[in-house]
Design an enzyme around this catalytic site. Sequence first.
Site, short mmCIF file in Angstrom:
data_model
loop_
_atom_site.label_atom_id
_atom_site.label_comp_id
_atom_site.label_asym_id
_atom_site.label_seq_id
_atom_site.Cartn_x
_atom_site.Cartn_y
_atom_site.Cartn_z
N SER A 9 0.81 -1.22 0.00
CA SER A 9 0.00 0.00 0.00
C SER A 9 0.84 1.27 0.00
O SER A 9 0.37 2.32 -0.44
CB SER A 9 -0.94 0.01 1.21
OG SER A 9 -0.21 -0.15 2.42
N HIS B 288 -0.01 5.98 6.80
CA HIS B 288 0.40 5.85 5.40
C HIS B 288 0.74 7.23 4.83
O HIS B 288 0.18 8.24 5.27
CB HIS B 288 -0.72 5.23 4.56
CG HIS B 288 -0.79 3.75 4.66
ND1 HIS B 288 -1.24 3.10 5.78
CD2 HIS B 288 -0.45 2.78 3.77
CE1 HIS B 288 -1.19 1.79 5.58
NE2 HIS B 288 -0.71 1.57 4.38
#
Length: 340
Positions: free
Chosen positions: A41, A316
């Site tokens: 990701s 993230h």
Amino acid sequence: MRIRTRVAMLAAAMTPVFFGSGGAPSQPRPVEVGWVVLGDSYVAGSFVGDPVGRPDGCERTSEAYPAVVGRRLREAGVPVRMVANVSCGGARIIDVTESQRPVGRDAPAGGWPAVPPQVDAVKRDVGLVTIGVGGNSVPLGDLLFTCLRSGIGQPDDTAPCRAAAEESVGTAYARVSTEYRNMLAEVRAAAPKAVIVTVGAPSVIPMDTRSCDRGDVTMFAGTLVGQGIASVTHADLGWIREVTENLNQIYAEQTTSAGGVYVDVVEATRGHDACRHRGVKWVEGVCGPPGTPVAEPIDALCATAPRGQRRATVVHPNAQGHAAVARQVAFAVARIFRTG
């Protein structure tokens, strides 16, 4: 074989000399290099920009760093063209060489079907493979939630999560190293002449963890049902930072041993970690903005977050973070493949 020697041989093989009618060599024309993107990701993007490609649960997006790198290379006239991006959210190292069941949002009934091993996209004529993977093999996501729960009611200077998980994480290093080495070997076997570039993880936790507000769910805290705000202690954050540094070292060592090129992005992203304020941070914390232009998903974990930051981003990179990584990767690739 030394990296520089391998690159020189590749450049010679991919830049033929063309002769005109008089038999004298004319200006060499750059041969386009095919590029395949592999990873998790942190490569796919997940919530950065618009979704790209067919829906498969991998959540690749338009502002993830591979797309930005591609645009920068085109603008610079570097003859590298992306032929496949098969990065996938949740991917572990072994998912590069084995099939994976994606866990992205909006799955159909029964969940997303399995996607092929990422290495299947790497053909023998590919000239460049970039790889960003590893954290899910510890797994760092599970470790984060363990540390959130362990930190409930604990003082800042204690490390309850480290006490509970250090042994298992320590055991994981050897496995990660072996899996990474085997993965690189399979990629090399699939594309013997390709340059393999691996990308490490960015800076996500500050050197001084006291700057992290334990009550702020846009940093390293979250709302747990029935337990209120849970947060990682400052001491445990320091330990998690050590874990990510150790993983980066493994990636670098294994890449170098395999004759590849490692791109370190820690220094380029330092000072923009998840404990910075909006506009300065290049990494979202546990909760953050939706990223994609859709109705804001409100995750239970982020119910107490400010409006506009209620998506579970779970540490993230945001668009600025991907742009920063793209600069480093594009620079490394341009040094290898620039002509003239």
